[in-house]
Design an enzyme around this catalytic site. Structure first.
Site, mmCIF file in Angstrom:
data_model
loop_
_atom_site.group_PDB
_atom_site.id
_atom_site.type_symbol
_atom_site.label_atom_id
_atom_site.label_comp_id
_atom_site.label_asym_id
_atom_site.label_seq_id
_atom_site.Cartn_x
_atom_site.Cartn_y
_atom_site.Cartn_z
ATOM 1 N N HIS A 566 -35.312 -30.852 31.677
ATOM 2 C CA HIS A 566 -35.376 -30.665 30.232
ATOM 3 C C HIS A 566 -36.407 -31.605 29.609
ATOM 4 C CE1 HIS A 566 -33.281 -31.034 26.056
ATOM 5 N NE2 HIS A 566 -34.319 -30.217 26.007
ATOM 6 N N HIS A 571 -40.658 -31.115 27.556
ATOM 7 C CA HIS A 571 -41.022 -31.911 26.386
ATOM 8 C C HIS A 571 -42.225 -32.803 26.683
ATOM 9 C CE1 HIS A 571 -37.823 -31.258 23.323
ATOM 10 N NE2 HIS A 571 -37.108 -30.879 24.371
ATOM 11 N N HIS A 758 -37.634 -23.836 27.968
ATOM 12 C CA HIS A 758 -36.938 -24.847 27.172
ATOM 13 C C HIS A 758 -35.614 -24.311 26.632
ATOM 14 C CE1 HIS A 758 -35.976 -26.896 23.321
ATOM 15 N NE2 HIS A 758 -36.132 -27.952 24.088
ATOM 16 N N ASN A 762 -31.874 -25.913 27.142
ATOM 17 C CA ASN A 762 -31.429 -26.702 25.997
ATOM 18 C C ASN A 762 -30.213 -26.135 25.271
ATOM 19 O OD1 ASN A 762 -32.103 -28.940 23.930
ATOM 20 N ND2 ASN A 762 -31.936 -27.099 22.669
ATOM 21 N N ILE A 905 -36.344 -28.701 19.309
ATOM 22 C CA ILE A 905 -35.213 -29.615 19.232
ATOM 23 C C ILE A 905 -35.032 -30.259 20.590
ATOM 24 C CG2 ILE A 905 -33.495 -27.901 19.831
ATOM 25 C CD1 ILE A 905 -33.022 -30.760 17.306
#
Length: 905
Positions: A566, A571, A758, A762, A905
């Site tokens: 993740h 990110h 993602h 997530n 997020i």
């Protein structure tokens, strides 16, 4: 006389044309006519204009000896509709500043606009430009309550001005304002749209004009000569000079290492190593330029949340997103404050003593004993209201994983199902050699072979030998051994944290479910029992040990999911591409326009993560087993395993051995686990995305030479490789960027990671992971040996012993609160298959995107059909959760579905 008459006729026709070109602008913040209507109207007007002008210009030429009076170019009045977005909620200070700006505007401190053409003025040898003109009616519309307000500006330009290509804006107000769009009307080419979506700073903060380009995309070599200098100037300003501390109002994009996670000024316990460089490789982040810490010059001083840290101004959250996070922060404050106070007053309440106490978090919330409640209400009056509320803010929403079958998590088939359709469905691999072998240095970590032997699993293979099962593609593995083993001594030395390096072998059943058949728990070689193998039990004590072993596998999985799959892969590894895109690709570039919605919020959410998620003492360290070693594990994975060429879905499935190439299959791949929800649904979306990017790239790059000649594109990719991912700059596996196919592959992978990948990792965190006994992020005990005192505790009270290994109350509620926020969609989410109107001025690209959006909707319908198919037992059945994490659309909230365009997020 004929010439004079023609000139008069020319001006009359010009006046007639302008009257037909003028748009109806509605006062009070309302929008003008639709662009489609304007385009149709102006097309007809343009034809009439050209016809009349041609007739007017066919006049009798005077004799050569007759002097001709030179006519000055005729003037055109053109108008712009300027849409400004206001904040819905303002502080008292902001309201006062707004009123002061309105009064200042009335006396001449205006917002000035200047129109810039696409043609060179032969007299000045520079771009044709209008005079600066003030935005009208700012004062008159100061009290409008609408969020979007439309103002007007008027320009006088020569009739030979040509097509507008840019607008320069100078803000003489004291406050910044958000410029959403500009539509310029009055030209023969029809309305010209400028999609801005940007904050324009005050002259006191940014003394130069802001430049906005029209929506028409241009490759660098195709940019009109008049706009080239502006294009280069804009990029130079956004790159900055790499010096000084950044202000929150800046728009400068630059790179830095991760030297802001620790805070040595608070003490040795908060010191953390720098990530990025030869010792600990890592992607680069956005540079802030903050001064160094007082006690360590290699570490950047910190800004603690909620005080904002620097990201370029336009990367910050918009108001709706900020409100969602603020609400989450207040909820988190209360959810964490009350358990902490209760635990400090009544220490025994820290521990969960029975499974129903977990259940009560979802039924009643944190209920207080009468004496404690009275004490707390006196100190925190808000609690009185909360405790009396039927919708208590101290009650957690029931995780979806236990709504259909409260005890499903105890079953082995559910344990296997979650490796294919859970929070982390990207670690399962096909076992290709037996026994499994470590790649760690045996001189340091001991013999590389696993302790799992054929006799451990022979009875679980439906009559096959191990080799037959391997050849039939029936054995699969979750292997966290090499990720954790180098760090176990340090982890297990931490107070209240215990871990193994685990391996789990699964057998693929005839109905495409995975059955766990052996779990190996490894400790460093010097431990008394460095390797321990457990198999499915046939008696009571063995059943509890098996459940504890599965819990340790889940804790390993939770750590790798958060720190590697993740955070790192979707990110941190995306941020260098985002920073480099703003530094090297003009807003006019078609590739920038393609990528823009997939870069939204990445830098802001990463900056916030550095403040309170991945920092020293942050949520990740407090909630996951590795604790303060967490980011070192992330760095080690990046150094040894991350490869951009294997980050796309097909390449990743092939790397893990769970798919093979097969031209006869719909997506060119054959899955070796037929019912693999993550992969099956992901391939639908990957194929649609790949088709779109191939077509889009082909529109602008007809040949390899076109790709190679694009200086901005090549600079972008080179900066990503050599700076943004500079620790891997010499790696041979970076894809080339020589052909349209190369470019399409890179872009498809990037968009996949930022959107679908993602989302899959997530938005299931709370619905699937918030029931702690099912998926503990941290464990506090190792499995007891027969001669350990803990072994008697296990035999005497197995329920209580199992719960004693779980996180205590404050750990659990902190973790649950954070993943609640991380799993929430905000109301301003933009989903895959959606883009803001006006994202490009190229009708070909718009048509291609519309076709892509249709494929995305078709994929959603197919996913819904699959979730109703009883033959697909990993997503349909009694008590089985459907797999919705690849379903593109979603309403706001915690929904366990929805694919935003970006890591929002």
């Amino acid at each position: 006389m004929a010439a004079a008459g023609a000139a008069l006729n020319f001006r009359h026709l010009q006046k007639t044309f302008l009257s037909t070109q003028t748009s109806v602008f509605l006062a009070g913040g309302q929008q003008s006519h639709s662009l489609l209507h304007l385009k149709q109207r102006n097309t007809a007007s343009s034809k009439a204009w050209r016809s009349h002008v041609t007739a007017a210009m066919i006049v009798e030429r005077p004799a050569a000896s007759t002097p001709v009076e030179t006519e000055k170019p005729a003037k055109l009045k053109v108008r712009a509709a300027v849409t400004v977005r206001r904040k819905r909620k303002q502080s008292m200070r902001e309201k006062i500043e707004t009123q002061l700006d309105a009064f200042a505007d009335r006396i001449g401190q205006n917002i000035l606009f200047q129109l810039i053409g696409t043609e060179i003025d032969p007299r000045t040898k520079r771009a044709k430009a209008s005079k600066e003109t003030a935005l009208k009616d700012w004062y008159r519309k100061k009290d409008l309550k609408t969020e979007k307000v439309v103002y007007t500006a008027e320009f006088m330009v020569d009739s030979g001005f040509g097509e507008p290509g840019a607008i320069a804006v100078l803000n003489k107000h004291h406050k910044e304002f958000y410029l959403e769009s500009i539509v310029v009307e009055g030209f023969a080419c029809g309305p010209v749209l400028f999609t801005c979506d940007s904050w324009v700073q005050s002259l006191k903060d940014q003394p130069k004009q802001r430049i906005f380009f029209a929506n028409k995309p241009y490759l660098p070599s195709e940019t009109p000569m008049a706009l080239r200098e502006l294009r280069e100037r804009e990029l130079k300003e956004m790159r900055g000079d790499g010096k000084g501390e950044r202000n929150l109002c800046d728009r400068i994009y630059d790179f830095a290492v991760y030297n802001d996670l620790g805070n040595p000024d608070k003490g040795l316990g908060f010191a953390r190593p720098v990530l990025g460089g030869d010792e600990r490789p890592y992607p680069r982040r956005c540079r802030t330029g903050r001064p160094p810490a007082n006690t360590d010059s290699s570490i950047e001083s910190r800004v603690e949340y909620p005080t904002p840290t620097y990201v370029p101004r336009d990367e910050a959250f918009e108001e709706t997103k900020q409100e969602m996070l603020s609400e989450g922060a207040m909820k988190a404050l209360l959810h964490n404050l009350v358990p902490s106070i209760v635990a400090s007053i009544e220490p025994k309440s820290r521990e969960f003593k029975a499974f129903h106490e977990f259940d009560n978090l979802f039924k009643e919330g944190i209920r207080l004993k009468k004496g404690i409640e009275d004490h707390l209400v006196n100190k925190i009056p808000l609690l009185n209201k909360i405790q009396d509320s039927s919708e208590s803010i101290l009650r957690y929403d029931t995780p979806r994983i236990i709504t259909k079958d409260k005890f499903a998590w105890l079953r082995d088939d559910e344990f296997g199902r979650q490796t294919l359709a859970g929070i982390n469905p990207v670690n399962i691999e096909r076992l290709q050699a037996f026994p499994p072998v470590s790649k760690l240095d045996p001189a340091i970590y001991g013999p590389p072979e696993s302790a799992i032997r054929e006799e451990h699993i022979a009875g679980q293979l439906n009559g096959m030998t191990v080799q037959e099962a391997i050849q039939a593609n029936k054995l699969f593995i979750l292997d966290f051994h090499d990720v954790y083993l180098p760090f176990l001594d340090r982890i297990n030395a931490l107070d209240g944290r215990k871990a193994y390096a685990t391996r789990t072998i699964f057998f693929l059943t005839p109905i495409s479910t995975l059955k766990p058949i052996a779990i190996e728990l490894s400790l460093p070689e010097m431990a008394s029992r460095s390797k321990r193998v457990l198999t499915p039990p046939s008696e009571a004590t063995g059943n509890w040990l098996w459940q504890l072993a599965k819990a340790h596998v889940s804790a390993n999985d939770a750590g790798v999911h958060q720190l590697v799959n993740h955070w790192l892969r979707t990110h941190a590894c995306i941020e260098p591409f985002v920073v480099a895109a703003h530094r090297q690709l003009s807003a006019m570039h078609p590739i920038f326009k393609l990528l823009k919605p997939h870069m939204r919020y990445n830098m802001e959410i990463n900056a916030i993560a550095r403040q309170f998620l991945i920092n020293a003492g942050g949520v990740i360290e407090s909630s996951f087993t590795p604790g303060p070693i967490s980011m070192e594990i992330s760095s080690a994975f990046y150094a040894e395993h991350w490869r951009f060429d294997r980050e796309g879905l097909p390449a990743d499935l092939i790397r893990r051995g769970v798919a093979v190439e097969d031209a006869g299959e719909p997506h060119g791949l054959r899955l070796l686990i037929p019912d693999y929800p993550y992969a099956n649904d992901g391939l639908l979306l990957w194929s649609a995305l790949e088709s779109f990017t191939v077509d889009y790239v082909g529109t602008y790059y007809p040949s390899p030479a076109a790709v190679q000649a694009d200086v901005e594109l090549q600079s972008w990719y080179a900066e990503v490789v050599t700076v943004g991912h500079g620790d891997h700059r010499h790696a041979p596996w970076w894809p080339n960027l020589d052909t349209p196919a190369d470019l399409a592959g890179i872009l498809t992978t990037l968009i996949w990671l930022a959107s679908a990948q993602h989302a899959a990792l997530n938005f299931g965190q709370y619905p699937i992971g918030a029931y702690i006994p099912c998926r503990p992020p941290i464990l506090r005990r190792l499995l007891p040996e027969v001669d350990d005192p803990d072994y008697d505790y296990l035999l005497t009270d197995p329920h209580r012993y199992y719960l004693s290994t779980m996180p205590e109350l404050t750990m659990a509620t902190t973790f649950m609160t954070v993943i609640d926020t991380l799993s929430t969609h905000s109301a301003d989410e933009e989903y895959l298959g959606e883009r803001r109107e006006g994202w490009t001025g190229d009708s070909r690209a718009v048509k291609m995107f519309d076709e892509f959006a249709m494929k995305v909707r078709a994929a959603e319908e197919e996913i819904e059909r699959r979730n109703r198919n009883p033959e697909m037992r990993n997503r349909c059945g009694a008590g089985v959760m459907s797999y919705d994490l690849m379903t593109p659309s979603s309403p706001p909230g915690i929904t366990c579905r929805g694919i935003p365009n970006s890591c929002s997020i």
